[in-house]
Design a protein around this motif. Structure first.
Motif, PDB file in Angstrom:
ATOM      1  N   ARG A 177       0.943  -1.217   0.013  1.00  0.00           N
ATOM      2  CA  ARG A 177       0.211  -0.024   0.014  1.00  0.00           C
ATOM      3  C   ARG A 177       0.902   1.301  -0.056  1.00  0.00           C
ATOM      4  O   ARG A 177       1.773   1.296   0.849  1.00  0.00           O
ATOM      5  CB  ARG A 177      -0.804  -0.017   1.136  1.00  0.00           C
ATOM      6  CG  ARG A 177      -1.841  -1.130   1.255  1.00  0.00           C
ATOM      7  CD  ARG A 177      -2.072  -1.428   2.864  1.00  0.00           C
ATOM      8  NE  ARG A 177      -1.037  -1.999   3.590  1.00  0.00           N
ATOM      9  CZ  ARG A 177      -1.316  -2.274   5.014  1.00  0.00           C
ATOM     10  NH1 ARG A 177      -2.157  -2.089   5.608  1.00  0.00           N
ATOM     11  NH2 ARG A 177      -0.007  -2.385   5.668  1.00  0.00           N
ATOM     12  N   TRP A 200      -1.402  -0.970  -4.068  1.00  0.00           N
ATOM     13  CA  TRP A 200      -2.577  -0.301  -3.731  1.00  0.00           C
ATOM     14  C   TRP A 200      -2.028   1.001  -3.528  1.00  0.00           C
ATOM     15  O   TRP A 200      -1.306   1.332  -2.797  1.00  0.00           O
ATOM     16  CB  TRP A 200      -3.341  -0.835  -2.673  1.00  0.00           C
ATOM     17  CG  TRP A 200      -4.567   0.069  -2.216  1.00  0.00           C
ATOM     18  CD1 TRP A 200      -5.801  -0.160  -2.954  1.00  0.00           C
ATOM     19  CD2 TRP A 200      -4.766   1.068  -1.277  1.00  0.00           C
ATOM     20  NE1 TRP A 200      -6.665   0.857  -2.415  1.00  0.00           N
ATOM     21  CE2 TRP A 200      -5.760   1.421  -1.228  1.00  0.00           C
ATOM     22  CE3 TRP A 200      -3.502   1.705  -0.373  1.00  0.00           C
ATOM     23  CZ2 TRP A 200      -6.369   2.352  -0.269  1.00  0.00           C
ATOM     24  CZ3 TRP A 200      -4.232   2.564   0.461  1.00  0.00           C
ATOM     25  CH2 TRP A 200      -5.549   2.986   0.456  1.00  0.00           C
ATOM     26  N   VAL A 202      -2.622   5.254  -3.324  1.00  0.00           N
ATOM     27  CA  VAL A 202      -3.449   6.527  -2.910  1.00  0.00           C
ATOM     28  C   VAL A 202      -2.758   7.831  -2.882  1.00  0.00           C
ATOM     29  O   VAL A 202      -1.548   7.760  -2.288  1.00  0.00           O
ATOM     30  CB  VAL A 202      -3.821   6.097  -1.539  1.00  0.00           C
ATOM     31  CG1 VAL A 202      -2.920   5.911  -0.332  1.00  0.00           C
ATOM     32  CG2 VAL A 202      -5.058   7.274  -1.042  1.00  0.00           C
ATOM     33  N   LYS A 215      -6.552  12.550 -11.597  1.00  0.00           N
ATOM     34  CA  LYS A 215      -7.633  11.622 -11.880  1.00  0.00           C
ATOM     35  C   LYS A 215      -7.443  11.329 -13.547  1.00  0.00           C
ATOM     36  O   LYS A 215      -7.534  10.117 -13.845  1.00  0.00           O
ATOM     37  CB  LYS A 215      -9.007  12.287 -11.497  1.00  0.00           C
ATOM     38  CG  LYS A 215      -9.168  12.031 -10.093  1.00  0.00           C
ATOM     39  CD  LYS A 215     -10.508  12.802  -9.766  1.00  0.00           C
ATOM     40  CE  LYS A 215     -10.618  12.754  -7.999  1.00  0.00           C
ATOM     41  NZ  LYS A 215     -12.012  13.284  -7.819  1.00  0.00           N
ATOM     42  N   ARG A 220      -8.361   4.892 -13.384  1.00  0.00           N
ATOM     43  CA  ARG A 220      -8.901   4.107 -12.236  1.00  0.00           C
ATOM     44  C   ARG A 220      -7.974   3.538 -11.171  1.00  0.00           C
ATOM     45  O   ARG A 220      -8.185   2.795 -10.353  1.00  0.00           O
ATOM     46  CB  ARG A 220     -10.202   3.181 -12.580  1.00  0.00           C
ATOM     47  CG  ARG A 220     -11.278   4.144 -13.248  1.00  0.00           C
ATOM     48  CD  ARG A 220     -12.305   2.989 -13.385  1.00  0.00           C
ATOM     49  NE  ARG A 220     -13.428   3.561 -14.092  1.00  0.00           N
ATOM     50  CZ  ARG A 220     -14.495   3.038 -14.563  1.00  0.00           C
ATOM     51  NH1 ARG A 220     -14.622   1.684 -14.287  1.00  0.00           N
ATOM     52  NH2 ARG A 220     -15.674   3.752 -14.792  1.00  0.00           N
ATOM     53  N   HIS A 223      -6.321   5.643  -6.067  1.00  0.00           N
ATOM     54  CA  HIS A 223      -7.505   6.151  -5.195  1.00  0.00           C
ATOM     55  C   HIS A 223      -6.940   7.809  -4.536  1.00  0.00           C
ATOM     56  O   HIS A 223      -5.985   8.066  -3.953  1.00  0.00           O
ATOM     57  CB  HIS A 223      -7.557   5.511  -3.857  1.00  0.00           C
ATOM     58  CG  HIS A 223      -7.829   3.814  -4.017  1.00  0.00           C
ATOM     59  ND1 HIS A 223      -9.160   3.346  -4.320  1.00  0.00           N
ATOM     60  CD2 HIS A 223      -7.085   2.810  -4.360  1.00  0.00           C
ATOM     61  CE1 HIS A 223      -8.899   2.140  -4.627  1.00  0.00           C
ATOM     62  NE2 HIS A 223      -7.711   1.888  -4.508  1.00  0.00           N
ATOM     63  N   THR A 225      -7.760  11.739  -3.071  1.00  0.00           N
ATOM     64  CA  THR A 225      -8.467  12.454  -2.361  1.00  0.00           C
ATOM     65  C   THR A 225      -7.876  13.924  -2.419  1.00  0.00           C
ATOM     66  O   THR A 225      -6.688  13.990  -2.269  1.00  0.00           O
ATOM     67  CB  THR A 225      -8.528  11.985  -0.993  1.00  0.00           C
ATOM     68  OG1 THR A 225      -9.531  12.629  -0.198  1.00  0.00           O
ATOM     69  CG2 THR A 225      -7.415  11.977  -0.299  1.00  0.00           C
TER      70      THR A 225
END
Length: 327
Positions: A177, A200, A202, A215, A220, A223, A225
């Motif tokens: 991660r 993974w 982020v 983005k 996709r 992740h 934010t």
């Protein structure tokens, strides 16, 4: 791609040549690999170009040619027949990157008449330039952007080669991660994905423009934010690796703001990083980062690497937990 036989010069960052050498020496299609300067490696290609094309640690590749015009033309003809340039097709577009108008025009005419190539400076396959050691032919399809695609960027976006170096230092492994708390337009996240597709990933950034571009760049695969690196929406111990280009007060932020930011970010890294995790932080605000790390006492620097590019000289710091923090 077809078989090849050429001597190439690959260009990378000052501070990353050893990493490029390590990658190249693992490729069976390359031999006679040697460092020729702080930013260049020379090698011979024998076989498919696929392995070389997939290597992300160089920005440009150029064929080494003889110094004379006649030798240059012979070298180009041979490469177009059975070397690297044979992969480009019969109607090669070229440009001549020489300042002197008469020299440039003379070579353009010679290449057109001898090889039948098309002078196409705005959309070239081969860029002929003169160096101190003679002529080289930069191969357009082996440029970084042609191999990995163009990214939408902001002026302060991390360069792709820098991102690749940081990810190497992070030692990302299968199913890790990985977090970039200053992800900007997503360059580092994409480098993580190239290095370890099972990871993974982020990213967070306070700038809504950057997140919107990230983005589009990552699709996709990440992740993302919008939020501050000092207050990440992640549970404690939830990431294995943190890789980021910190604001260091030139194009983004300021030294004064960093005096508050760096300690807060280090505390958040301490909170979200797994016990056996690793963080890689790039900055030119070096003294402040080291002072912040020393005061925090939860993280320690185990390695550092100086990089030089575009007039910048940042250092990448590799951090793990201190023994005290593991208790």
């Amino acid at each position: 791609m077809s078989g090849t036989s050429d001597r190439l010069v690959l260009r990378t960052l000052d501070g990353a040549v050893d990493l490029l050498l390590q990658d190249l020496r693992s490729l069976p299609s390359l031999h006679s690999i040697r460092q020729t300067s702080a930013i260049t490696v020379e090698c011979a290609v024998a076989g498919s170009l696929d392995e070389l094309t997939a290597c992300p640690l160089y920005s440009t590749a150029a064929i080494v040619l003889p110094a004379s015009t006649n030798g240059l033309l012979r070298g180009l003809e041979q490469s177009a027949e059975y070397g690297v340039l044979a992969t480009l097709g019969p109607r090669i577009g070229f440009r001549v990157g020489v300042d002197h108008h008469e020299d440039r025009r003379e070579l353009i005419v010679a290449v057109e008449q001898s090889l039948g190539w098309v002078n196409r400076p705005g959309d070239w396959d081969v860029n002929l330039t003169r160096t101190a050691d003679g002529w080289v032919a930069q191969v357009g399809p082996l440029s970084w952007m042609r191999r990995f695609g163009r990214l939408e960027r902001l002026p302060w976006s991390t360069t792709p080669l820098v991102a690749e170096v940081l990810v190497r230092l992070a030692k990302v492994q299968k199913d890790h991660r990985v977090l970039d708390p200053f992800c900007g337009t997503g360059t580092i996240l994409l480098a993580v994905r190239r290095r370890e597709p099972t990871g993974w990933i982020v990213g967070a950034d306070h700038d809504p423009r950057a997140i919107a571009i990230a983005k589009r760049n990552t699709g996709r695969s990440a992740h993302l934010t919008q939020g501050k690196a000092e207050a990440l929406p992640l549970p404690p111990g939830s990431v294995d690796r943190i890789v980021t280009n910190l604001p260091f007060g030139k194009q983004v932020g300021s030294h004064r703001a960093n005096r508050m930011l760096y300690p807060a970010v280090l505390s958040e890294i301490d909170r979200v990083l797994a016990i056996d995790g690793r963080a890689v932080l790039l900055t030119e605000d070096k003294r402040l980062l080291r002072e912040s790390i020393d005061r925090q006492k939860a993280l320690k620097v185990i390695r550092q690497r100086l990089l030089k590019y575009n007039g910048a000289t940042p250092t990448a710091y590799v951090l793990t937990r201190t023994r005290r923090a593991l208790r």
